[in-house]
Design an enzyme around this catalytic site. Structure first.
Site, PDB file in Angstrom:
ATOM      1  N   ALA A   1      26.973  16.390  43.721  1.00  0.00           N
ATOM      2  CA  ALA A   1      28.315  16.968  43.833  1.00  0.00           C
ATOM      3  C   ALA A   1      29.321  16.103  43.105  1.00  0.00           C
ATOM      4  O   ALA A   1      29.086  14.923  42.857  1.00  0.00           O
ATOM      5  CB  ALA A   1      28.703  17.078  45.310  1.00  0.00           C
ATOM      6  N   ASP A   2      30.449  16.715  42.755  1.00  0.00           N
ATOM      7  CA  ASP A   2      31.530  15.949  42.152  1.00  0.00           C
ATOM      8  C   ASP A   2      32.859  16.620  42.496  1.00  0.00           C
ATOM      9  O   ASP A   2      32.910  17.831  42.706  1.00  0.00           O
ATOM     10  CB  ASP A   2      31.362  15.867  40.631  1.00  0.00           C
ATOM     11  N   THR A   3      33.904  15.821  42.559  1.00  0.00           N
ATOM     12  CA  THR A   3      35.239  16.353  42.876  1.00  0.00           C
ATOM     13  C   THR A   3      36.274  15.709  41.968  1.00  0.00           C
ATOM     14  O   THR A   3      36.231  14.504  41.748  1.00  0.00           O
ATOM     15  CB  THR A   3      35.617  16.047  44.345  1.00  0.00           C
TER      16      THR A   3
END
Length: 202
Positions: free
Chosen positions: A82-84
């Site tokens: 995941a990445d934000t």
């Protein structure tokens, strides 16, 4: 899922983020963690949705490389990457590079608004099938007092999160006016999206 005994698959969370670990645990899953160790700054995309997706893929691929030496897993194993990023006035913001930049970021949010764009990518290591998607959340702020910003910077946690943006922190929470979307998405792992992708790749 009613109990952990029913989990018929293994999960590897490809992240060292405390918040992501907490969210996945809240969802009732058993999992282990591995970190990707990639140079995120070397990866550039214009659109936030493209950037977080490319970063999640890069993290997943880096972990897959590490795992390849171990051979194909015996059970069904899912890898979650995941990445934000934070988007402010159309600009992508990553982790602040200094205390000064963190202060600038927080001053910008005061009385204004920002958005987070989070990606989740789930890879079924047994079949090689992977699926990913993005989630966007809008956050509106009241004025944030200088004293609260001082304390946050002194404490230092804002230096390690995208855009210096933490909405669940006791020093910031009172000044969050409205969150359009899910808080867990802002923290880095949208629950509903993660659950859907897990089901899709099984």
């Amino acid at each position: 899922m009613d109990s952990n005994n029913e989990q018929q698959f293994k999960i590897i969370l490809g992240s060292s983020s405390v918040a992501r670990k907490q969210i996945l645990a809240e969802m009732g899953y058993d999992f282990t963690t591995m970190s990707a160790d990639i140079d995120e700054k070397a990866i550039r995309e214009e659109k936030p949705e493209d950037l977080v997706m490319v970063l999640a893929k890069a993290k997943a691929d880096a972990i897959l490389k590490k795992l390849q030496d171990a051979g194909t897993p015996e059970n069904t194993t899912l890898l979650i990457a995941a990445d934000t990023v934070v988007v402010y006035e159309g600009m992508i913001r990553e982790k602040p590079s200094s205390k000064e930049e963190a202060r600038q970021f927080l001053n910008d949010y005061s009385g204004g608004h920002a958005a987070t764009v989070s990606s989740v990518l789930v890879t079924n290591l047994s079949t090689g099938f992977r699926k990913g998607d993005c989630d966007k959340v809008e956050i509106y702020f009241h004025d944030i007092p200088e004293s609260a910003i001082d304390k946050l910077i002194e404490e230092g946690i804002v230096l390690y999160v995208a855009g210096g943006l933490i909405i669940e922190h006791p020093l910031i929470l009172p000044y969050v006016k409205e969150v359009v979307g899910e808080t867990d998405s802002v923290m880095g792992l949208p629950k509903a999206l993660t659950r859907r992708l897990i089901d899709d790749v099984l």
